[in-house]
Design an enzyme around this catalytic site. Sequence first.
Site, PDB file in Angstrom:
ATOM      1  N   LYS A 112       0.815  -1.214   0.000  1.00  0.00           N
ATOM      2  CA  LYS A 112       0.000   0.000   0.000  1.00  0.00           C
ATOM      3  C   LYS A 112       0.855   1.273   0.000  1.00  0.00           C
ATOM      4  CE  LYS A 112      -4.179  -2.199   1.217  1.00  0.00           C
ATOM      5  NZ  LYS A 112      -3.787  -3.566   1.612  1.00  0.00           N
TER       6      LYS A 112
HETATM    7  C1  LIG Z   1      -4.445  -4.669   1.153  1.00  0.00           C
HETATM    8  C2  LIG Z   1      -3.670  -5.909   1.030  1.00  0.00           C
HETATM    9  C3  LIG Z   1      -4.047  -6.916   0.129  1.00  0.00           C
HETATM   10  C4  LIG Z   1      -5.300  -6.836  -0.698  1.00  0.00           C
HETATM   11  O1  LIG Z   1      -5.245  -5.849  -1.695  1.00  0.00           O
HETATM   12  P1  LIG Z   1      -6.594  -5.346  -2.367  1.00  0.00           P
HETATM   13  O2  LIG Z   1      -6.161  -4.225  -3.228  1.00  0.00           O
HETATM   14  O3  LIG Z   1      -7.483  -4.900  -1.252  1.00  0.00           O
HETATM   15  O4  LIG Z   1      -7.169  -6.490  -3.105  1.00  0.00           O
HETATM   16  C5  LIG Z   1      -3.225  -8.023   0.010  1.00  0.00           C
HETATM   17  N1  LIG Z   1      -2.126  -8.163   0.778  1.00  0.00           N
HETATM   18  C6  LIG Z   1      -1.747  -7.224   1.658  1.00  0.00           C
HETATM   19  C7  LIG Z   1      -0.528  -7.459   2.477  1.00  0.00           C
HETATM   20  C8  LIG Z   1      -2.497  -6.065   1.812  1.00  0.00           C
HETATM   21  O5  LIG Z   1      -2.112  -5.136   2.683  1.00  0.00           O
END
Ligand SMILES: *Cc1c(COP(=O)(O)O)cnc(C)c1O
Length: 463
Positions: A112
Amino acid sequence: MRFVSTRGQAPAVGFVDAVLGGLAPDGGLYVPQTWPQISREEIAGFADMPYAQVAARVIGAFAEGEIAQDDLLAMCEQAYATFSHAAVVPLVQLRPGVFIAELFHGPSLAFKDVAMQILARLYDHMLGERGRTQTILCATSGDTGGAAVEAFRGRQNVKVVALFPEGRISEVQRRFMTTAEEANVACVAVKGSFDDCQAIVKQAFQDPVLRQAVDLSGVNSINFARIVAQAVYYFTTAATLGAPARTVSFCVPSGNFGDAFAGYVAHRMGLPIGRIVVATNSNDILARTFETGRYERGTLTPTISPAMDIQSASNFERLYFEAGGRAPADTARAFEAFAGDGAIDVPPKAFAAMRELFRGVATGEDDTRRAILQTLDATGQLIDPHTAVAVSALDRVADLTGPVVVMSTAHAAKFPDDVAAASGVTPGLPRGGADLADRPERFDRLPAEAETIKAYVRAFAEG
Ligand SMILES: *Cc1c(COP(=O)(O)O)cnc(C)c1O
Protein backbone atom coordinates in the site's frame (compact mmCIF):
# COMPACT_ATOMS: atom_id res chain seq x y z
CA MET A 1 -9.38 13.46 -18.33
CA ARG A 2 -12.96 13.48 -17.05
CA PHE A 3 -14.20 10.89 -14.57
CA VAL A 4 -17.73 9.51 -14.35
CA SER A 5 -19.44 7.60 -11.55
CA THR A 6 -20.23 3.92 -12.01
CA ARG A 7 -23.76 4.77 -10.83
CA GLY A 8 -24.32 7.60 -13.29
CA GLN A 9 -26.00 10.03 -10.89
CA ALA A 10 -23.02 12.30 -10.18
CA PRO A 11 -21.58 14.97 -12.47
CA ALA A 12 -18.39 14.16 -14.37
CA VAL A 13 -15.32 15.67 -12.68
CA GLY A 14 -11.63 16.13 -13.45
CA PHE A 15 -8.72 14.14 -12.00
CA VAL A 16 -8.18 16.41 -9.00
CA ASP A 17 -11.83 16.31 -7.94
CA ALA A 18 -12.05 12.57 -8.49
CA VAL A 19 -9.01 12.03 -6.26
CA LEU A 20 -9.96 14.51 -3.53
CA GLY A 21 -13.57 13.28 -3.55
CA GLY A 22 -12.82 9.56 -3.17
CA LEU A 23 -16.29 8.05 -3.47
CA ALA A 24 -18.62 9.78 -5.95
CA PRO A 25 -21.57 11.63 -4.30
CA ASP A 26 -24.07 9.08 -5.68
CA GLY A 27 -22.28 6.26 -3.85
CA GLY A 28 -20.56 5.05 -7.02
CA LEU A 29 -16.87 4.85 -7.89
CA TYR A 30 -15.10 7.12 -10.35
CA VAL A 31 -13.81 5.67 -13.59
CA PRO A 32 -12.17 7.60 -16.43
CA GLN A 33 -14.46 8.50 -19.31
CA THR A 34 -12.04 6.78 -21.71
CA TRP A 35 -8.92 4.67 -21.20
CA PRO A 36 -5.75 6.52 -22.30
CA GLN A 37 -3.43 4.34 -24.38
CA ILE A 38 0.27 3.63 -23.99
CA SER A 39 1.94 2.39 -27.17
CA ARG A 40 3.84 -0.89 -27.49
CA GLU A 41 7.09 1.02 -28.12
CA GLU A 42 6.66 3.00 -24.94
CA ILE A 43 5.87 -0.13 -22.92
CA ALA A 44 9.02 -1.82 -24.22
CA GLY A 45 10.97 1.29 -23.19
CA PHE A 46 9.75 1.00 -19.59
CA ALA A 47 12.09 -1.98 -19.11
CA ASP A 48 15.08 0.23 -18.38
CA MET A 49 13.49 3.42 -17.11
CA PRO A 50 13.59 4.54 -13.46
CA TYR A 51 10.38 3.54 -11.70
CA ALA A 52 9.44 7.15 -10.91
CA GLN A 53 9.53 8.06 -14.59
CA VAL A 54 7.17 5.25 -15.52
CA ALA A 55 4.89 6.29 -12.67
CA ALA A 56 4.82 9.89 -13.90
CA ARG A 57 3.98 8.69 -17.42
CA VAL A 58 1.14 6.36 -16.35
CA ILE A 59 -0.39 8.71 -13.75
CA GLY A 60 0.13 11.66 -16.09
CA ALA A 61 -2.11 10.00 -18.66
CA PHE A 62 -5.00 10.70 -16.28
CA ALA A 63 -3.80 13.92 -14.62
CA GLU A 64 -2.87 15.64 -17.90
CA GLY A 65 -4.04 19.23 -18.07
CA GLU A 66 -4.51 19.46 -14.30
CA ILE A 67 -1.07 18.70 -12.87
CA ALA A 68 2.06 19.88 -14.67
CA GLN A 69 4.14 16.90 -15.83
CA ASP A 70 7.30 18.36 -14.22
CA ASP A 71 5.56 18.65 -10.85
CA LEU A 72 4.20 15.13 -11.18
CA LEU A 73 7.64 13.73 -11.97
CA ALA A 74 9.14 15.54 -8.97
CA MET A 75 6.41 14.10 -6.71
CA CYS A 76 7.00 10.59 -8.06
CA GLU A 77 10.74 10.92 -7.52
CA GLN A 78 10.22 11.99 -3.89
CA ALA A 79 7.60 9.30 -3.28
CA TYR A 80 9.75 6.45 -4.54
CA ALA A 81 12.91 7.76 -2.90
CA THR A 82 11.31 6.63 0.40
CA PHE A 83 11.68 3.02 -0.77
CA SER A 84 14.65 1.03 0.44
CA HIS A 85 15.28 -0.67 -2.93
CA ALA A 86 16.64 1.18 -5.96
CA ALA A 87 14.31 -0.72 -8.31
CA VAL A 88 11.34 0.27 -6.07
CA VAL A 89 9.47 -2.92 -7.09
CA PRO A 90 12.16 -5.54 -7.78
CA LEU A 91 11.46 -8.92 -9.35
CA VAL A 92 12.79 -12.08 -7.73
CA GLN A 93 12.63 -15.46 -9.40
CA LEU A 94 10.78 -18.23 -7.58
CA ARG A 95 11.18 -21.04 -10.11
CA PRO A 96 11.36 -21.28 -13.91
CA GLY A 97 8.72 -18.97 -15.34
CA VAL A 98 7.49 -17.72 -11.97
CA PHE A 99 8.58 -14.42 -10.44
CA ILE A 100 7.73 -12.46 -7.33
CA ALA A 101 7.24 -8.70 -7.54
CA GLU A 102 8.36 -7.36 -4.18
CA LEU A 103 5.93 -4.55 -3.47
CA PHE A 104 6.98 -4.17 0.16
CA HIS A 105 10.11 -2.01 0.17
CA GLY A 106 8.25 1.12 1.29
CA PRO A 107 8.19 2.65 4.80
CA SER A 108 5.37 0.46 6.21
CA LEU A 109 6.58 -2.73 4.49
CA ALA A 110 3.35 -3.36 2.55
CA PHE A 111 2.37 -2.76 -1.04
CA LYS A 112 0.00 0.00 0.00
CA ASP A 113 3.02 2.31 0.35
CA VAL A 114 3.44 2.21 -3.42
CA ALA A 115 0.22 4.14 -3.94
CA MET A 116 0.05 6.02 -0.66
CA GLN A 117 3.45 7.72 -0.94
CA ILE A 118 2.52 9.34 -4.23
CA LEU A 119 -1.06 9.98 -3.14
CA ALA A 120 0.06 11.99 -0.10
CA ARG A 121 2.21 14.19 -2.31
CA LEU A 122 -0.61 14.63 -4.80
CA TYR A 123 -2.90 15.70 -1.95
CA ASP A 124 -0.41 18.23 -0.62
CA HIS A 125 0.02 19.67 -4.07
CA MET A 126 -3.66 19.77 -5.02
CA LEU A 127 -4.91 21.10 -1.67
CA GLY A 128 -2.12 23.67 -1.45
CA GLU A 129 -3.06 25.01 -4.89
CA ARG A 130 -6.69 25.27 -3.85
CA GLY A 131 -6.08 26.61 -0.34
CA ARG A 132 -8.05 23.75 1.20
CA THR A 133 -7.55 21.40 4.11
CA GLN A 134 -9.10 17.94 4.27
CA THR A 135 -9.65 15.12 6.70
CA ILE A 136 -8.93 11.68 5.38
CA LEU A 137 -11.09 8.95 6.82
CA CYS A 138 -9.91 5.46 6.10
CA ALA A 139 -10.87 1.96 7.12
CA THR A 140 -7.99 -0.45 7.21
CA SER A 141 -7.81 -4.22 7.20
CA GLY A 142 -4.27 -3.78 8.49
CA ASP A 143 -1.92 -2.23 5.96
CA THR A 144 -3.73 0.78 4.50
CA GLY A 145 -3.73 2.56 7.85
CA GLY A 146 0.00 2.17 8.37
CA ALA A 147 0.75 3.23 4.81
CA ALA A 148 -1.59 6.23 5.11
CA VAL A 149 -0.14 7.32 8.44
CA GLU A 150 3.43 6.95 7.12
CA ALA A 151 2.58 8.96 4.01
CA PHE A 152 0.44 11.72 5.56
CA ARG A 153 2.00 12.23 9.02
CA GLY A 154 3.02 15.81 9.56
CA ARG A 155 1.54 17.12 6.30
CA GLN A 156 0.04 20.55 6.70
CA ASN A 157 -3.25 20.49 4.88
CA VAL A 158 -4.41 16.99 5.75
CA LYS A 159 -5.60 15.22 8.89
CA VAL A 160 -5.94 11.43 8.98
CA VAL A 161 -8.35 9.23 10.92
CA ALA A 162 -7.61 5.50 10.54
CA LEU A 163 -10.22 2.96 11.70
CA PHE A 164 -9.04 -0.58 12.27
CA PRO A 165 -10.83 -3.70 13.55
CA GLU A 166 -9.63 -4.25 17.11
CA GLY A 167 -7.66 -7.44 17.61
CA ARG A 168 -7.81 -8.45 13.95
CA ILE A 169 -4.56 -6.96 12.73
CA SER A 170 -1.03 -7.93 13.67
CA GLU A 171 0.92 -6.01 16.30
CA VAL A 172 3.43 -4.83 13.71
CA GLN A 173 0.62 -3.60 11.47
CA ARG A 174 -0.96 -1.77 14.39
CA ARG A 175 2.30 -0.19 15.50
CA PHE A 176 2.99 1.29 12.07
CA MET A 177 -0.19 3.32 12.65
CA THR A 178 -0.29 3.97 16.35
CA THR A 179 3.31 5.06 16.95
CA ALA A 180 3.07 8.21 14.83
CA GLU A 181 3.50 11.21 17.14
CA GLU A 182 2.16 13.88 14.80
CA ALA A 183 -1.00 15.67 15.89
CA ASN A 184 -2.63 15.35 12.44
CA VAL A 185 -3.02 11.58 12.94
CA ALA A 186 -5.78 9.77 14.90
CA CYS A 187 -6.15 5.98 15.11
CA VAL A 188 -9.30 4.21 16.30
CA ALA A 189 -9.66 0.57 17.29
CA VAL A 190 -13.23 -0.34 16.33
CA LYS A 191 -14.99 -3.19 18.11
CA GLY A 192 -16.01 -4.96 14.92
CA SER A 193 -14.74 -6.35 11.60
CA PHE A 194 -13.05 -4.60 8.69
CA ASP A 195 -16.34 -4.73 6.81
CA ASP A 196 -17.95 -2.84 9.73
CA CYS A 197 -15.21 -0.21 9.49
CA GLN A 198 -15.65 0.09 5.77
CA ALA A 199 -19.45 0.39 6.09
CA ILE A 200 -19.02 3.20 8.65
CA VAL A 201 -16.68 5.06 6.31
CA LYS A 202 -19.29 4.74 3.54
CA GLN A 203 -21.99 6.08 5.84
CA ALA A 204 -19.80 9.00 6.89
CA PHE A 205 -19.23 9.91 3.26
CA GLN A 206 -22.95 9.80 2.56
CA ASP A 207 -23.84 12.02 5.54
CA PRO A 208 -24.48 15.55 4.23
CA VAL A 209 -24.27 17.12 7.70
CA LEU A 210 -20.84 15.68 8.38
CA ARG A 211 -19.61 16.53 4.91
CA GLN A 212 -20.84 20.08 5.34
CA ALA A 213 -18.81 20.42 8.54
CA VAL A 214 -15.72 18.45 7.51
CA ASP A 215 -14.02 18.33 4.11
CA LEU A 216 -13.77 14.54 3.99
CA SER A 217 -11.68 12.47 1.66
CA GLY A 218 -10.88 8.80 1.29
CA VAL A 219 -7.67 7.01 0.48
CA ASN A 220 -9.04 3.49 0.45
CA SER A 221 -8.60 1.58 -2.77
CA ILE A 222 -11.82 3.15 -4.06
CA ASN A 223 -9.63 6.21 -4.69
CA PHE A 224 -8.78 6.20 -8.37
CA ALA A 225 -5.30 7.66 -7.86
CA ARG A 226 -4.38 4.60 -5.83
CA ILE A 227 -5.52 2.27 -8.56
CA VAL A 228 -3.53 4.13 -11.19
CA ALA A 229 -0.44 4.22 -8.99
CA GLN A 230 -0.74 0.44 -8.69
CA ALA A 231 -1.12 -0.02 -12.45
CA VAL A 232 2.46 1.26 -12.74
CA TYR A 233 4.13 -1.91 -11.44
CA TYR A 234 2.16 -4.09 -13.84
CA PHE A 235 3.85 -2.10 -16.61
CA THR A 236 7.33 -2.16 -15.06
CA THR A 237 7.35 -5.85 -14.18
CA ALA A 238 5.83 -6.96 -17.49
CA ALA A 239 8.28 -4.79 -19.45
CA THR A 240 11.19 -6.25 -17.46
CA LEU A 241 10.00 -9.72 -18.50
CA GLY A 242 9.76 -8.80 -22.18
CA ALA A 243 6.35 -7.14 -22.67
CA PRO A 244 4.76 -6.30 -24.96
CA ALA A 245 6.45 -8.95 -27.13
CA ARG A 246 5.85 -11.49 -24.37
CA THR A 247 2.49 -11.82 -22.68
CA VAL A 248 2.79 -11.89 -18.90
CA SER A 249 0.23 -13.23 -16.42
CA PHE A 250 -0.26 -12.11 -12.83
CA CYS A 251 -1.37 -13.76 -9.62
CA VAL A 252 -2.63 -11.27 -7.05
CA PRO A 253 -3.54 -11.78 -3.39
CA SER A 254 -6.87 -9.98 -3.22
CA GLY A 255 -9.20 -8.45 -0.69
CA ASN A 256 -10.82 -5.24 -1.83
CA PHE A 257 -9.89 -5.97 -5.46
CA GLY A 258 -7.88 -2.76 -5.82
CA ASP A 259 -4.57 -4.37 -6.70
CA ALA A 260 -6.04 -6.86 -9.16
CA PHE A 261 -8.22 -4.17 -10.73
CA ALA A 262 -5.08 -2.08 -11.25
CA GLY A 263 -3.92 -4.91 -13.53
CA TYR A 264 -7.14 -4.54 -15.48
CA VAL A 265 -6.41 -0.80 -15.81
CA ALA A 266 -2.92 -1.52 -17.17
CA HIS A 267 -4.51 -3.98 -19.61
CA ARG A 268 -7.06 -1.41 -20.79
CA MET A 269 -4.22 1.07 -21.29
CA GLY A 270 -2.54 -1.30 -23.72
CA LEU A 271 -0.47 -3.77 -21.69
CA PRO A 272 -0.91 -7.32 -23.01
CA ILE A 273 -1.80 -9.58 -20.05
CA GLY A 274 -2.51 -13.30 -20.27
CA ARG A 275 -4.46 -13.85 -17.08
CA ILE A 276 -4.98 -12.14 -13.77
CA VAL A 277 -5.47 -14.80 -11.12
CA VAL A 278 -7.41 -13.36 -8.19
CA ALA A 279 -6.14 -15.27 -5.15
CA THR A 280 -8.15 -15.14 -1.92
CA ASN A 281 -8.02 -16.82 1.45
CA SER A 282 -11.12 -18.60 2.75
CA ASN A 283 -12.95 -15.26 2.56
CA ASP A 284 -13.46 -16.18 -1.03
CA ILE A 285 -16.18 -13.89 -2.38
CA LEU A 286 -13.98 -12.86 -5.31
CA ALA A 287 -12.68 -16.35 -6.04
CA ARG A 288 -16.25 -17.66 -6.14
CA THR A 289 -17.45 -14.78 -8.29
CA PHE A 290 -14.87 -15.39 -11.00
CA GLU A 291 -15.75 -19.08 -11.06
CA THR A 292 -19.56 -18.91 -10.79
CA GLY A 293 -20.72 -15.42 -11.79
CA ARG A 294 -22.49 -14.96 -8.48
CA TYR A 295 -21.14 -12.18 -6.25
CA GLU A 296 -22.32 -13.20 -2.82
CA ARG A 297 -21.10 -12.23 0.62
CA GLY A 298 -20.13 -15.13 2.88
CA THR A 299 -19.46 -15.20 6.60
CA LEU A 300 -16.27 -13.52 7.61
CA THR A 301 -13.55 -15.86 8.89
CA PRO A 302 -10.36 -14.49 10.47
CA THR A 303 -7.25 -15.91 8.76
CA ILE A 304 -3.46 -15.53 8.91
CA SER A 305 -3.74 -13.19 5.88
CA PRO A 306 -5.93 -10.60 7.63
CA ALA A 307 -5.57 -7.84 5.02
CA MET A 308 -7.74 -10.04 2.82
CA ASP A 309 -10.42 -10.91 5.39
CA ILE A 310 -13.04 -9.08 3.38
CA GLN A 311 -16.46 -10.13 2.17
CA SER A 312 -17.35 -7.24 -0.09
CA ALA A 313 -14.72 -6.09 -2.53
CA SER A 314 -15.40 -2.40 -3.27
CA ASN A 315 -13.54 -2.24 -6.55
CA PHE A 316 -15.56 -5.08 -8.02
CA GLU A 317 -18.15 -2.44 -8.85
CA ARG A 318 -15.71 -0.89 -11.30
CA LEU A 319 -15.15 -4.17 -13.11
CA TYR A 320 -18.89 -4.89 -13.15
CA PHE A 321 -19.44 -1.48 -14.76
CA GLU A 322 -16.75 -2.06 -17.39
CA ALA A 323 -17.54 -5.68 -18.19
CA GLY A 324 -21.23 -4.86 -18.47
CA GLY A 325 -20.56 -2.32 -21.21
CA ARG A 326 -20.75 0.70 -18.87
CA ALA A 327 -24.43 0.66 -17.93
CA PRO A 328 -24.70 2.97 -14.89
CA ALA A 329 -28.38 2.33 -14.11
CA ASP A 330 -27.79 -1.42 -14.05
CA THR A 331 -24.63 -0.98 -11.95
CA ALA A 332 -26.49 1.21 -9.45
CA ARG A 333 -29.35 -1.30 -9.21
CA ALA A 334 -26.94 -4.22 -8.76
CA PHE A 335 -24.84 -2.64 -6.01
CA GLU A 336 -27.79 -1.19 -4.15
CA ALA A 337 -29.24 -4.72 -4.20
CA PHE A 338 -25.90 -6.11 -3.01
CA ALA A 339 -25.82 -3.66 -0.10
CA GLY A 340 -29.21 -5.00 0.96
CA ASP A 341 -29.25 -8.70 0.07
CA GLY A 342 -25.52 -9.40 0.01
CA ALA A 343 -25.75 -11.12 -3.38
CA ILE A 344 -26.02 -10.33 -7.08
CA ASP A 345 -25.67 -12.35 -10.26
CA VAL A 346 -23.30 -11.00 -12.88
CA PRO A 347 -25.18 -10.99 -16.23
CA PRO A 348 -23.83 -13.75 -18.52
CA LYS A 349 -22.32 -11.41 -21.11
CA ALA A 350 -20.48 -9.42 -18.45
CA PHE A 351 -19.31 -12.63 -16.80
CA ALA A 352 -17.90 -13.89 -20.09
CA ALA A 353 -16.05 -10.58 -20.48
CA MET A 354 -14.56 -10.96 -16.99
CA ARG A 355 -13.46 -14.51 -17.71
CA GLU A 356 -11.41 -13.35 -20.69
CA LEU A 357 -8.89 -12.05 -18.19
CA PHE A 358 -9.73 -13.18 -14.66
CA ARG A 359 -9.64 -16.46 -12.79
CA GLY A 360 -10.39 -16.91 -9.09
CA VAL A 361 -8.73 -19.31 -6.65
CA ALA A 362 -9.24 -19.60 -2.87
CA THR A 363 -6.55 -21.03 -0.58
CA GLY A 364 -7.09 -22.48 2.90
CA GLU A 365 -4.85 -21.92 5.90
CA ASP A 366 -2.95 -25.21 5.67
CA ASP A 367 -2.02 -24.63 2.04
CA THR A 368 -0.98 -21.08 2.87
CA ARG A 369 1.36 -22.30 5.60
CA ARG A 370 2.69 -25.02 3.30
CA ALA A 371 3.47 -22.43 0.61
CA ILE A 372 5.53 -20.43 3.13
CA LEU A 373 7.56 -23.51 4.08
CA GLN A 374 7.96 -24.79 0.52
CA THR A 375 9.08 -21.39 -0.75
CA LEU A 376 11.66 -21.20 2.03
CA ASP A 377 12.89 -24.70 1.18
CA ALA A 378 13.01 -24.05 -2.56
CA THR A 379 14.47 -20.53 -2.59
CA GLY A 380 15.70 -19.61 0.88
CA GLN A 381 13.22 -16.74 0.85
CA LEU A 382 10.57 -16.04 3.48
CA ILE A 383 7.24 -14.90 2.09
CA ASP A 384 4.39 -13.40 4.08
CA PRO A 385 1.00 -15.16 4.39
CA HIS A 386 -0.72 -12.92 1.79
CA THR A 387 1.95 -13.67 -0.79
CA ALA A 388 1.72 -17.34 0.18
CA VAL A 389 -2.00 -17.37 -0.65
CA ALA A 390 -1.10 -16.35 -4.19
CA VAL A 391 1.87 -18.70 -4.50
CA SER A 392 -0.37 -21.56 -3.45
CA ALA A 393 -3.13 -20.51 -5.87
CA LEU A 394 -0.72 -20.88 -8.78
CA ASP A 395 -0.80 -24.66 -8.37
CA ARG A 396 -4.52 -24.66 -9.08
CA VAL A 397 -4.77 -22.67 -12.32
CA ALA A 398 -4.34 -24.54 -15.54
CA ASP A 399 -4.19 -22.13 -18.45
CA LEU A 400 -1.53 -19.54 -17.66
CA THR A 401 0.37 -18.11 -20.61
CA GLY A 402 3.88 -16.72 -20.47
CA PRO A 403 5.82 -15.85 -17.36
CA VAL A 404 3.79 -15.34 -14.21
CA VAL A 405 4.34 -12.56 -11.71
CA VAL A 406 3.09 -13.11 -8.17
CA MET A 407 2.39 -9.87 -6.37
CA SER A 408 4.18 -10.03 -3.01
CA THR A 409 2.15 -7.58 -0.98
CA ALA A 410 3.86 -7.53 2.41
CA HIS A 411 7.22 -8.14 4.04
CA ALA A 412 7.24 -11.37 6.07
CA ALA A 413 8.27 -9.37 9.17
CA LYS A 414 4.82 -7.81 9.29
CA PHE A 415 3.46 -11.22 10.31
CA PRO A 416 6.33 -12.71 12.33
CA ASP A 417 4.31 -15.14 14.47
CA ASP A 418 2.42 -16.81 11.63
CA VAL A 419 5.48 -16.95 9.39
CA ALA A 420 7.54 -18.49 12.20
CA ALA A 421 4.80 -21.02 12.98
CA ALA A 422 4.69 -22.08 9.32
CA SER A 423 8.41 -22.15 8.59
CA GLY A 424 10.31 -22.37 11.87
CA VAL A 425 12.14 -19.14 11.00
CA THR A 426 11.29 -15.76 12.53
CA PRO A 427 11.62 -12.96 9.98
CA GLY A 428 13.43 -9.86 11.23
CA LEU A 429 12.34 -6.30 10.53
CA PRO A 430 14.57 -4.64 7.96
CA ARG A 431 16.76 -1.65 8.77
CA GLY A 432 14.75 1.31 10.04
CA GLY A 433 11.91 -0.63 11.68
CA ALA A 434 13.97 -2.34 14.33
CA ASP A 435 12.79 -0.18 17.27
CA LEU A 436 9.09 -0.35 16.32
CA ALA A 437 8.19 -2.48 19.36
CA ASP A 438 9.66 0.11 21.75
CA ARG A 439 7.86 3.19 20.45
CA PRO A 440 4.86 4.38 22.52
CA GLU A 441 1.41 3.78 21.01
CA ARG A 442 -1.51 6.20 20.86
CA PHE A 443 -5.06 5.23 19.79
CA ASP A 444 -8.71 5.39 20.90
CA ARG A 445 -11.25 2.59 21.22
CA LEU A 446 -14.83 2.98 19.91
CA PRO A 447 -17.83 0.72 19.27
CA ALA A 448 -18.77 -0.11 15.66
CA GLU A 449 -21.46 2.56 15.61
CA ALA A 450 -21.57 5.02 12.75
CA GLU A 451 -22.94 7.92 14.82
CA THR A 452 -20.28 7.60 17.52
CA ILE A 453 -17.48 7.45 15.00
CA LYS A 454 -18.85 10.30 12.92
CA ALA A 455 -18.94 12.49 16.04
CA TYR A 456 -15.34 11.51 16.80
CA VAL A 457 -14.22 12.39 13.28
CA ARG A 458 -15.95 15.74 13.44
CA ALA A 459 -14.41 16.62 16.80
CA PHE A 460 -10.92 15.64 15.59
CA ALA A 461 -11.25 17.53 12.31
CA GLU A 462 -12.48 20.69 14.03
CA GLY A 463 -10.10 20.46 17.00
C1 LIG B 1 -4.44 -4.67 1.15
C2 LIG B 1 -3.67 -5.91 1.03
C3 LIG B 1 -4.05 -6.92 0.13
C4 LIG B 1 -5.30 -6.84 -0.70
O1 LIG B 1 -5.25 -5.85 -1.69
P1 LIG B 1 -6.59 -5.35 -2.37
O2 LIG B 1 -6.16 -4.22 -3.23
O3 LIG B 1 -7.48 -4.90 -1.25
O4 LIG B 1 -7.17 -6.49 -3.10
C5 LIG B 1 -3.22 -8.02 0.01
N1 LIG B 1 -2.13 -8.16 0.78
C6 LIG B 1 -1.75 -7.22 1.66
C7 LIG B 1 -0.53 -7.46 2.48
C8 LIG B 1 -2.50 -6.07 1.81
O5 LIG B 1 -2.11 -5.14 2.68
